[in-house]
Design a protein around this motif. Structure first.
Motif, mmCIF file in Angstrom:
data_model
loop_
_atom_site.group_PDB
_atom_site.id
_atom_site.type_symbol
_atom_site.label_atom_id
_atom_site.label_comp_id
_atom_site.label_asym_id
_atom_site.label_seq_id
_atom_site.Cartn_x
_atom_site.Cartn_y
_atom_site.Cartn_z
ATOM 1 N N PRO A 130 0.821 -1.219 0.000
ATOM 2 C CA PRO A 130 0.000 0.000 0.000
ATOM 3 C C PRO A 130 0.848 1.260 0.000
ATOM 4 O O PRO A 130 1.910 1.322 0.639
ATOM 5 C CB PRO A 130 -0.821 -0.151 1.293
ATOM 6 N N ILE A 131 0.380 2.268 -0.719
ATOM 7 C CA ILE A 131 1.145 3.512 -0.881
ATOM 8 C C ILE A 131 1.396 4.182 0.461
ATOM 9 O O ILE A 131 2.470 4.741 0.703
ATOM 10 C CB ILE A 131 0.389 4.463 -1.838
ATOM 11 N N ILE A 132 0.420 4.114 1.374
ATOM 12 C CA ILE A 132 0.587 4.746 2.685
ATOM 13 C C ILE A 132 1.758 4.126 3.435
ATOM 14 O O ILE A 132 2.546 4.825 4.074
ATOM 15 C CB ILE A 132 -0.712 4.611 3.499
ATOM 16 N N LEU A 133 1.883 2.794 3.356
ATOM 17 C CA LEU A 133 2.984 2.127 4.043
ATOM 18 C C LEU A 133 4.321 2.474 3.405
ATOM 19 O O LEU A 133 5.339 2.582 4.089
ATOM 20 C CB LEU A 133 2.769 0.615 4.030
ATOM 21 N N ARG A 134 4.336 2.649 2.076
ATOM 22 C CA ARG A 134 5.590 3.013 1.408
ATOM 23 C C ARG A 134 6.098 4.360 1.897
ATOM 24 O O ARG A 134 7.288 4.549 2.143
ATOM 25 C CB ARG A 134 5.385 3.058 -0.106
ATOM 26 N N LYS A 135 5.174 5.320 2.070
ATOM 27 C CA LYS A 135 5.567 6.649 2.540
ATOM 28 C C LYS A 135 6.113 6.584 3.959
ATOM 29 O O LYS A 135 7.081 7.265 4.303
ATOM 30 C CB LYS A 135 4.374 7.601 2.471
ATOM 31 N N LYS A 136 5.481 5.748 4.800
ATOM 32 C CA LYS A 136 5.947 5.639 6.182
ATOM 33 C C LYS A 136 7.314 4.982 6.255
ATOM 34 O O LYS A 136 8.150 5.365 7.060
ATOM 35 C CB LYS A 136 4.931 4.841 7.005
ATOM 36 N N ILE A 137 7.545 3.991 5.394
ATOM 37 C CA ILE A 137 8.850 3.318 5.387
ATOM 38 C C ILE A 137 9.936 4.272 4.927
ATOM 39 O O ILE A 137 11.054 4.280 5.446
ATOM 40 C CB ILE A 137 8.786 2.069 4.497
ATOM 41 N N LYS A 138 9.624 5.134 3.938
ATOM 42 C CA LYS A 138 10.604 6.105 3.455
ATOM 43 C C LYS A 138 10.981 7.107 4.540
ATOM 44 O O LYS A 138 12.119 7.550 4.633
ATOM 45 C CB LYS A 138 10.059 6.837 2.229
ATOM 46 N N LYS A 139 9.980 7.488 5.377
ATOM 47 C CA LYS A 139 10.265 8.426 6.452
ATOM 48 C C LYS A 139 11.141 7.792 7.527
ATOM 49 O O LYS A 139 11.924 8.478 8.186
ATOM 50 C CB LYS A 139 8.956 8.915 7.082
ATOM 51 N N GLU A 140 10.995 6.481 7.708
ATOM 52 C CA GLU A 140 11.778 5.808 8.735
ATOM 53 C C GLU A 140 13.212 5.538 8.291
ATOM 54 O O GLU A 140 14.100 5.378 9.115
ATOM 55 C CB GLU A 140 11.111 4.480 9.118
ATOM 56 N N LYS A 141 13.464 5.490 6.992
ATOM 57 C CA LYS A 141 14.798 5.168 6.484
ATOM 58 C C LYS A 141 15.860 6.179 6.910
ATOM 59 O O LYS A 141 16.949 5.799 7.319
ATOM 60 C CB LYS A 141 14.762 5.020 4.968
ATOM 61 N N PRO A 142 15.608 7.523 6.821
ATOM 62 C CA PRO A 142 16.653 8.466 7.267
ATOM 63 C C PRO A 142 17.037 8.268 8.721
ATOM 64 O O PRO A 142 18.200 8.406 9.090
ATOM 65 C CB PRO A 142 16.006 9.832 7.037
ATOM 66 N N GLU A 143 16.064 7.933 9.594
ATOM 67 C CA GLU A 143 16.378 7.716 10.994
ATOM 68 C C GLU A 143 17.275 6.502 11.158
ATOM 69 O O GLU A 143 18.166 6.475 12.002
ATOM 70 C CB GLU A 143 15.085 7.547 11.788
ATOM 71 N N GLN A 144 17.047 5.460 10.357
ATOM 72 C CA GLN A 144 17.872 4.273 10.437
ATOM 73 C C GLN A 144 19.285 4.541 9.926
ATOM 74 O O GLN A 144 20.263 4.010 10.439
ATOM 75 C CB GLN A 144 17.241 3.133 9.637
ATOM 76 N N GLU A 145 19.427 5.409 8.923
ATOM 77 C CA GLU A 145 20.737 5.722 8.379
ATOM 78 C C GLU A 145 21.594 6.491 9.372
ATOM 79 O O GLU A 145 22.811 6.366 9.406
ATOM 80 C CB GLU A 145 20.589 6.514 7.080
ATOM 81 N N GLU A 146 20.923 7.314 10.234
ATOM 82 C CA GLU A 146 21.670 8.057 11.228
ATOM 83 C C GLU A 146 22.288 7.139 12.267
ATOM 84 O O GLU A 146 23.316 7.440 12.868
ATOM 85 C CB GLU A 146 20.753 9.074 11.905
ATOM 86 N N GLU A 147 21.632 5.982 12.510
ATOM 87 C CA GLU A 147 22.131 5.051 13.497
ATOM 88 C C GLU A 147 23.248 4.164 12.951
ATOM 89 O O GLU A 147 23.879 3.417 13.703
ATOM 90 C CB GLU A 147 20.985 4.171 14.006
ATOM 91 N N GLN A 148 23.547 4.202 11.655
ATOM 92 C CA GLN A 148 24.560 3.352 11.072
ATOM 93 C C GLN A 148 25.966 3.868 11.419
ATOM 94 O O GLN A 148 26.152 4.999 11.878
ATOM 95 C CB GLN A 148 24.395 3.287 9.547
ATOM 96 N N SER A 149 26.952 3.034 11.186
ATOM 97 C CA SER A 149 28.335 3.405 11.451
ATOM 98 C C SER A 149 28.807 4.454 10.445
ATOM 99 O O SER A 149 28.231 4.605 9.365
ATOM 100 C CB SER A 149 29.220 2.162 11.363
#
Length: 352
Positions: A216-235
């Motif tokens: 679903p498109i709504i879930l795709r948008k939410k996953i995209k918003k969560e990706k930058p937060e996950q990238e900040e936690e990377q090494s």
């Protein structure tokens, strides 16, 4: 009995009942007559009144046994439920009890003899309403990219996964059948009620596997918003990106897609129709085979000789694949008959 007797009757098992005042007049001589009065003044939930018990649990058998100003329980066929004693009778402060009664002036003399009851604490049920809030989940249909999700509250009545599956089936109205599993957008299957998180997003599936390509498109948008937060936690090594001077790899283009390449347009004429002015047909991304194109041409051009089976250039060259089409080219649609050059459309004669 010469004077009326005044009593207060409580419904059995009703925590919020404050009591109903009943006046027993002299013409009431039997208990059955009193039961009929109680049914009118204090109707029971379980049925008609059949017994009258004192606060201590003793049954009243005769009218003469009633004491003016006392309190009694009205019962049907059930047993006395002391676990659901009315709150008015559970007050530890006896003076508060007299203030909460409907007719306290009749019981001031009886307050000191009123028994005190303590209510045992009931164990909390899963997702109950006593001290914890019921959890809420959002469920999406599997493979429906336009689904906006259904809000489902996990109430205390939902005690098993089977009951939850029935609730999801009725609320989401799955096309593929009854719900058999709930999956997170990452592909994890939920197997028990304890695994649910409040305000989590889930996908309902029947017997088919999870379709991540049609998320679903709504879930795709939410996953995209969560990706930058996950990238900040990377090494720091994982956060390194190529410089601005490095070339960006281009994605492969789909045939006649809508990314960077414009869809091709052709003009199709009916074979043997000299007055045909041509039909404009756009080769969209959905046209992936020649058979689909033949079906589209048959619907748009409406050939007299039957369904389209081949497309020919005015020079007589047959087109056999989608790669051979040129943008804004003129073609002649034929069924099973050969190309009729003697009856070429007038529009094509002028162009040639």
């Amino acid at each position: 009995m010469t004077n009326p007797i005044k009593i207060v009757v409580f419904r059995n098992g009703d925590l919020h009942h404050k009591g109903t005042r009943i006046i027993i007049k002299p013409h009431i001589h039997e208990m059955q007559q009193l039961y009929e009065v109680i049914n009118k003044e204090c109707p029971l939930v379980v049925g008609a009144c059949r017994r009258l018990l004192t606060i201590d649990g003793e049954q009243v058998s005769e009218i003469q046994d009633l004491i003016d100003g006392n309190r009694y329980f009205a019962l049907g066929g059930e047993q006395l439920n002391l676990n659901k004693m009315p709150y008015v009778l559970q007050q530890k402060d006896k003076q508060d009890y007299a203030d909460d009664l409907i007719f306290p002036e009749f019981y001031q003399d009886e307050i000191e003899y009123m028994p005190i009851f303590s209510t045992p604490k009931r164990p909390l049920k899963m997702f109950g309403v006593q001290t914890e809030k019921a959890k809420v989940i959002f469920v999406f249909r599997n493979g429906d990219i336009y689904d906006k999700g259904a809000r489902i509250t996990l109430k205390s009545s939902v005690t098993s996964m089977e009951k939850l599956y029935k609730l999801v089936t009725s609320e989401c109205q799955l096309v593929t059948g009854s719900c058999r599993k709930l999956v997170t957008p990452t592909g994890d299957i939920i197997n028990s009620l304890q695994e649910f998180e409040d305000y989590s997003n889930l996908i309902a599936c029947a017997g088919e596997p999870l379709n991540l390509t049609r998320l679903p498109i709504i879930l795709r948008k939410k996953i995209k918003k969560e990706k930058p937060e996950q990238e900040e936690e990377q090494s720091p090594i994982e956060q390194q990106r190529p410089s601005s001077n490095s070339p960006t790899p281009k994605r492969p283009l789909k045939m006649f897609g809508v990314q960077t390449e414009k869809a091709k347009v052709i003009f199709v004429f009916r074979n043997g129709d000299i007055y045909d002015k041509g039909t404009r047909i756009t080769l969209k991304a959905s046209v992936t085979t020649m058979q689909k194109l033949y079906l589209l041409v048959s619907n748009e051009c409406k050939l007299v000789t039957g369904s389209c089976r081949k497309l020919v250039t005015p020079q007589g060259k047959s087109i056999n694949s989608l790669q051979e089409f040129e943008d804004y080219s003129n073609l002649i649609a034929c069924a099973g008959e050969p190309l009729n050059l003697t009856r070429l459309p007038i529009v094509l004669r002028k162009k040639n």
